[in-house]
Design a protein around this motif. Structure first.
Motif, PDB file in Angstrom:
ATOM      1  N   ASN A 119       0.691  -1.189  -0.076  1.00 27.29           N
ATOM      2  CA  ASN A 119       0.059   0.077  -0.044  1.00 27.29           C
ATOM      3  C   ASN A 119       0.611   1.249  -0.074  1.00 27.29           C
ATOM      4  O   ASN A 119       0.154   2.281  -0.150  1.00 27.29           O
ATOM      5  CB  ASN A 119      -1.188   0.016   1.184  1.00 27.29           C
ATOM      6  CG  ASN A 119      -2.159  -0.628   0.873  1.00 27.29           C
ATOM      7  OD1 ASN A 119      -2.751  -0.806  -0.240  1.00 27.29           O
ATOM      8  ND2 ASN A 119      -2.826  -1.276   1.785  1.00 27.29           N
ATOM      9  N   ALA A 120       2.270   1.128   0.523  1.00 29.17           N
ATOM     10  CA  ALA A 120       2.995   2.223   0.246  1.00 29.17           C
ATOM     11  C   ALA A 120       2.837   2.617  -1.393  1.00 29.17           C
ATOM     12  O   ALA A 120       2.986   4.110  -1.691  1.00 29.17           O
ATOM     13  CB  ALA A 120       4.330   2.177   0.678  1.00 29.17           C
ATOM     14  N   ALA A 121       2.967   1.713  -2.194  1.00 31.98           N
ATOM     15  CA  ALA A 121       2.808   2.113  -3.453  1.00 31.98           C
ATOM     16  C   ALA A 121       1.510   2.531  -4.134  1.00 31.98           C
ATOM     17  O   ALA A 121       1.119   3.073  -5.056  1.00 31.98           O
ATOM     18  CB  ALA A 121       3.557   1.068  -4.381  1.00 31.98           C
ATOM     19  N   ASP A 145      -2.621  10.064  -6.606  1.00 28.82           N
ATOM     20  CA  ASP A 145      -1.603  10.468  -7.175  1.00 28.82           C
ATOM     21  C   ASP A 145      -0.365   9.820  -6.638  1.00 28.82           C
ATOM     22  O   ASP A 145       0.147   9.923  -5.534  1.00 28.82           O
ATOM     23  CB  ASP A 145      -1.494  11.904  -6.957  1.00 28.82           C
ATOM     24  CG  ASP A 145      -0.237  12.446  -7.548  1.00 28.82           C
ATOM     25  OD1 ASP A 145       0.646  11.658  -7.984  1.00 28.82           O
ATOM     26  OD2 ASP A 145       0.163  13.952  -7.344  1.00 28.82           O
ATOM     27  N   ARG A 146       0.059   8.839  -7.112  1.00 30.03           N
ATOM     28  CA  ARG A 146       1.333   7.992  -6.722  1.00 30.03           C
ATOM     29  C   ARG A 146       2.710   8.431  -7.027  1.00 30.03           C
ATOM     30  O   ARG A 146       3.800   7.749  -6.811  1.00 30.03           O
ATOM     31  CB  ARG A 146       1.082   6.536  -7.255  1.00 30.03           C
ATOM     32  CG  ARG A 146      -0.213   5.881  -6.809  1.00 30.03           C
ATOM     33  CD  ARG A 146      -0.380   4.636  -7.437  1.00 30.03           C
ATOM     34  NE  ARG A 146      -1.926   4.006  -7.084  1.00 30.03           N
ATOM     35  CZ  ARG A 146      -2.177   3.097  -7.544  1.00 30.03           C
ATOM     36  NH1 ARG A 146      -1.570   2.103  -8.446  1.00 30.03           N
ATOM     37  NH2 ARG A 146      -3.671   2.557  -7.463  1.00 30.03           N
ATOM     38  N   THR A 147       2.806   9.570  -7.619  1.00 30.34           N
ATOM     39  CA  THR A 147       4.108  10.079  -7.925  1.00 30.34           C
ATOM     40  C   THR A 147       5.059  10.341  -6.678  1.00 30.34           C
ATOM     41  O   THR A 147       6.322  10.689  -6.905  1.00 30.34           O
ATOM     42  CB  THR A 147       4.009  11.533  -8.918  1.00 30.34           C
ATOM     43  OG1 THR A 147       3.163  12.602  -8.048  1.00 30.34           O
ATOM     44  CG2 THR A 147       3.398  11.214 -10.140  1.00 30.34           C
ATOM     45  N   ARG A 148       4.619  10.484  -5.676  1.00 31.07           N
ATOM     46  CA  ARG A 148       5.268  10.621  -4.311  1.00 31.07           C
ATOM     47  C   ARG A 148       6.217   9.477  -4.117  1.00 31.07           C
ATOM     48  O   ARG A 148       7.177   9.379  -3.339  1.00 31.07           O
ATOM     49  CB  ARG A 148       4.689  10.923  -3.153  1.00 31.07           C
ATOM     50  CG  ARG A 148       3.733  10.136  -2.685  1.00 31.07           C
ATOM     51  CD  ARG A 148       3.020  10.282  -1.586  1.00 31.07           C
ATOM     52  NE  ARG A 148       1.977  11.136  -1.906  1.00 31.07           N
ATOM     53  CZ  ARG A 148       1.222  11.906  -1.007  1.00 31.07           C
ATOM     54  NH1 ARG A 148       1.605  11.731   0.391  1.00 31.07           N
ATOM     55  NH2 ARG A 148       0.429  12.807  -1.099  1.00 31.07           N
ATOM     56  N   LEU A 149       6.159   8.220  -4.985  1.00 23.90           N
ATOM     57  CA  LEU A 149       6.727   7.111  -4.824  1.00 23.90           C
ATOM     58  C   LEU A 149       7.281   6.456  -6.329  1.00 23.90           C
ATOM     59  O   LEU A 149       8.527   6.116  -6.241  1.00 23.90           O
ATOM     60  CB  LEU A 149       6.049   5.983  -4.140  1.00 23.90           C
ATOM     61  CG  LEU A 149       7.046   4.972  -3.632  1.00 23.90           C
ATOM     62  CD1 LEU A 149       7.684   5.516  -2.220  1.00 23.90           C
ATOM     63  CD2 LEU A 149       6.188   3.673  -2.995  1.00 23.90           C
ATOM     64  N   PHE A 192      12.480   6.521  -4.259  1.00 23.60           N
ATOM     65  CA  PHE A 192      11.549   6.345  -5.184  1.00 23.60           C
ATOM     66  C   PHE A 192      11.849   5.002  -6.080  1.00 23.60           C
ATOM     67  O   PHE A 192      12.913   4.609  -5.919  1.00 23.60           O
ATOM     68  CB  PHE A 192      11.713   7.466  -6.344  1.00 23.60           C
ATOM     69  CG  PHE A 192      11.331   8.609  -5.635  1.00 23.60           C
ATOM     70  CD1 PHE A 192      10.274   9.289  -6.007  1.00 23.60           C
ATOM     71  CD2 PHE A 192      12.479   9.630  -5.122  1.00 23.60           C
ATOM     72  CE1 PHE A 192       9.632  10.576  -5.397  1.00 23.60           C
ATOM     73  CE2 PHE A 192      12.115  10.696  -4.691  1.00 23.60           C
ATOM     74  CZ  PHE A 192      10.776  11.449  -4.773  1.00 23.60           C
ATOM     75  N   VAL A 193      10.765   4.264  -6.761  1.00 24.35           N
ATOM     76  CA  VAL A 193      10.889   3.314  -7.358  1.00 24.35           C
ATOM     77  C   VAL A 193      11.784   3.157  -8.496  1.00 24.35           C
ATOM     78  O   VAL A 193      11.889   4.181  -9.376  1.00 24.35           O
ATOM     79  CB  VAL A 193       9.406   2.873  -8.033  1.00 24.35           C
ATOM     80  CG1 VAL A 193       9.511   1.592  -8.942  1.00 24.35           C
ATOM     81  CG2 VAL A 193       8.481   2.584  -6.832  1.00 24.35           C
TER      82      VAL A 193
END
Length: 367
Positions: A274-276, A281-285, A310-311
């Motif tokens: 769930n962190a991802a 807006d998932r751009t924080r990861l 970041f991924v």
């Protein structure tokens, strides 16, 4: 209103998710803080806790399953999660509209025509209460009670209508895919925790923000699967921020905002973490470009790894080896940092004999 940079949001998420530094907290407290952990396949929550909890061992989570301190069941986004037993008691009723909506899908609708769903739910509850039933056994018994309708689908409908959990061995370490047999239990009988009589959306929002904030209304809705939460969010005593592009974010009044310059170690995330997945807006990861890259197989779950927060790629455990696939070339220092974190991960996922080797070169392969 303070403007938060992308890097500040990244570091704050990592800090609240115990991904900047592994926590010494007891596992049950970590599970409570995360609210619910994706558990679509049994092994992944174990990896999620290994990457967050200092010295985590498999038996810590398995013991919580066996002691009924945590349960596995359908929760947010109508997917399999694990949660502390007391949290399931309010969380499942809070997201029940999302879970129940499954019965309206075309997969079920033709087989439910003319059927009283309250009667079906009552029958299912009665049968599950008898104890020891698996999903397939429940389906067979329901088919006898409602002739001419496929029992397997009726069983799934009951699981959408009733607060059902899946006791051990379902959910415990030992399978990268779902087990073929799914035992069933009524949540309140299994845990001894009464199910809440109504949704508790205020608690849902506050608990979400503690683990995922600062976040917007659409983020809370994306994580939970619920809609129309703006009124709930705006009724709470929250502080507000803005993103660099002007979006309003909400947060708990006393929740810390991380230093954007804080160092972020390499971390391996399990599939469905769930962190991802916990924001619209998932751009924080993960960048939009990388999100599009994994979109074709995202429904199957993509384990990811982070470099500098970041991924930067995906990983898998196949044929006895940990396989790492960077999305872009890593520098020499970055590759060594990834390899250093991969060695203990290999020992954790491969078992005691492999752990003694501490991830020999042949055990960790870069694509």
């Amino acid at each position: 209103m303070r403007v938060l940079s992308l890097r500040t949001l990244n570091r704050t998420l990592l800090e609240r998710q115990f991904l900047l530094e592994r926590t010494p907290l007891p596992v049950i407290d970590v599970v409570r803080h995360l609210v619910a952990m994706q558990a679509q396949e049994p092994n992944w929550p174990y990896v999620g806790l290994w990457t967050r909890v200092k010295g985590f061992a498999h038996g810590e989570l398995t013991g919580l399953f066996q002691d009924r301190g945590v349960v596995r069941g359908t929760m947010v986004r109508r997917t399999q999660h694990l949660a502390a037993a007391e949290d399931f008691g309010w969380l499942r009723p809070s997201v029940q509209p999302v879970v129940r909506a499954a019965v309206n899908q075309s997969y079920f609708a033709p087989h439910l025509e003319g059927l009283d769903l309250d009667e079906l739910a009552s029958a299912g509850r009665e049968l599950i209460r008898s104890g020891g039933l698996t999903r397939s056994e429940l389906g067979r018994l329901l088919e006898e009670r409602f002739p001419g309708r496929p029992g397997a689908r009726l069983a799934l409908v009951v699981e959408s209508l009733e607060s059902v959990v899946y006791p051990p061995p379902n959910g415990v370490w030992g399978a990268w895919g779902n087990r073929t047999s799914t035992p069933l239990a009524l949540a309140d009988e299994w845990t001894g925790v009464p199910m809440a009589a109504r949704a508790d959306l205020r608690t849902l929002v506050l608990r979400y923000l503690a683990s995922f904030g600062p976040a917007g209304v659409m983020d809370v809705q994306a994580w939970s699967g619920l809609t129309r939460l703006r009124e709930v969010v705006e009724s709470l005593p929250l502080r507000t921020f803005r993103t660099v592009d002007g979006k309003v974010l909400y947060d708990l009044p006393d929740a810390p905002i991380a230093d954007s310059g804080a160092p972020a170690p390499v971390r391996f995330l399990p599939a469905f973490d769930n962190a991802a997945l916990g924001h619209k807006d998932r751009t924080r990861l993960i960048s939009d470009a990388d999100r599009r890259r994994i979109a074709p197989v995202a429904a199957l779950g993509v384990p990811l790894f982070l470099v500098d927060g970041f991924v930067r790629g995906s990983w898998s455990f196949k044929d006895g080896a940990l396989r790492i696939t960077p999305f872009r070339p890593l520098s020499g220092a970055e590759e060594e940092a990834v390899r250093a974190e991969a060695r203990p991960l290999f020992g954790f996922v491969a078992g005691p004999e492999a752990e003694a080797r501490q991830g020999a070169p042949e055990d960790i392969a870069f694509a």
